[in-house]
Design a protein around this motif. Structure first.
Motif, mmCIF file in Angstrom:
data_model
loop_
_atom_site.group_PDB
_atom_site.id
_atom_site.type_symbol
_atom_site.label_atom_id
_atom_site.label_comp_id
_atom_site.label_asym_id
_atom_site.label_seq_id
_atom_site.Cartn_x
_atom_site.Cartn_y
_atom_site.Cartn_z
ATOM 1 N N TYR A 139 -2.947 -0.599 -4.714
ATOM 2 C CA TYR A 139 -1.874 -1.493 -4.293
ATOM 3 C C TYR A 139 -0.748 -1.441 -5.324
ATOM 4 O O TYR A 139 -0.984 -1.203 -6.518
ATOM 5 C CB TYR A 139 -2.400 -2.923 -4.125
ATOM 6 N N ARG A 192 0.854 -1.174 0.000
ATOM 7 C CA ARG A 192 0.000 0.000 0.000
ATOM 8 C C ARG A 192 0.899 1.237 0.000
ATOM 9 O O ARG A 192 2.116 1.131 0.080
ATOM 10 C CB ARG A 192 -0.914 -0.017 1.230
ATOM 11 N N MET A 252 -7.722 4.104 -2.649
ATOM 12 C CA MET A 252 -6.976 2.903 -2.273
ATOM 13 C C MET A 252 -6.380 2.267 -3.521
ATOM 14 O O MET A 252 -7.057 2.111 -4.546
ATOM 15 C CB MET A 252 -7.890 1.904 -1.563
#
Length: 282
Positions: free
Chosen positions: A85, A49, A83
């Motif tokens: 990754y 992250r 969000m």
């Protein structure tokens, strides 16, 4: 019509039937929009992250976001509005950009152009060939050192008669790189690579000739030359990699070394010719 009758509400039979609203979860009421399905992500391929990238690189979130916004680092695998990754390739690219910017003092515009060209234009075989040619050209051309010598930026602009804004504009535009260094007493100073002082020296000459900010000239005007030369060099590098890769790295390096002065002379003389031709049409 009887006014009293006209003012009465219609009877149940006279009222238009309301459209039935499908029930949600077994209860009546208005339909709720179905929630968008959260995109799946392969956590083995994208284990990090944003906070993980910051911890592993030692950089603040703002710097990593800036690299992504500038196209220096690819975007992550988004799973929501805020969000995403990231994988090992993101971590490696951030570290590379940071090294090129703060250790090699390469400007961000140059880093972006070089990385885009490396990623998109060259096959793995061509990259290996160019790397071998580079090792031989470095000795002849004096490649940029892993840790270039630096010059005090404030002292330099005072000596050249430039404004602090000129320096800040060049750094912001990615024309030169600057970083903070600390001397033996711990005092911080802003430095630029000694290899790049010629850019400030040239711009100072423009200022002395009369290309001043008061009549609208700024460091931004140099960007068009940087963009033109970067695009030209990208095509040039691709052409040479395509056509010289059948030769040995030694032979290719020798040809490139001998060709560079000819190309530089051609560019200067052709620019002069364009100026003369333009004036002839007036």
């Amino acid at each position: 019509m009887d006014v009293a009758l006209a003012s009465k509400e219609p009877t149940r039979e006279a009222r238009p039937a309301r459209a039935k609203t499908p029930s949600v979860g077994g209860f009546g009421g208005e339909a709720r929009p179905a929630r968008a399905k959260t995109p799946s992500v392969d956590r083995e391929a994208y284990p990090y992250r944003m906070k993980d990238l910051c911890e592993r690189t030692g950089l603040p979130r703002q710097v990593v976001h800036f690299y992504i916004q500038q196209g220096l680092v690819p975007e992550g695998h988004k799973t929501g509005r805020n969000m995403a990754y990231y994988g090992e390739e993101h971590l490696a690219r951030i570290l590379l950009v940071r090294k090129l910017q703060h250790e090699r003092f390469l400007p961000l515009r140059a880093i972006k152009a070089l990385l885009e060209e490396r990623d998109e234009a060259f096959s793995p075989a061509q990259r290996r060939f160019v790397h071998e040619v580079k090792a031989r050209l470095s000795r002849a051309l004096g490649a940029r050192a892993d840790k270039p010598t630096t010059a005090d930026a404030n002292e330099l602009i005072q000596k050249l008669g430039l404004a602090r804004k000129d320096l800040e504009d060049m750094v912001h535009l990615g024309l030169i790189a600057a970083a903070e260094e600390h001397d033996a007493s711990g005092r911080a100073r802003l430095v630029v690579a000694s290899d790049d002082t010629w850019i400030l020296e040239t711009f100072a000459e423009f200022r002395r000739i009369g290309f001043t900010e008061s009549i609208g000239f700024s460091a931004r005007d140099i960007v068009m030359y940087e963009e033109a030369m970067s695009a030209l060099f990208a095509r040039e590098a691709k052409l040479l990699a395509d056509r010289l890769s059948s030769l040995s790295p030694e032979q290719a390096a020798t040809m490139v070394e001998r060709a560079l002065p000819l190309i530089n002379a051609f560019l200067v003389r052709y620019h002069d010719a364009l100026a003369r031709n333009f004036l002839a049409t007036l």
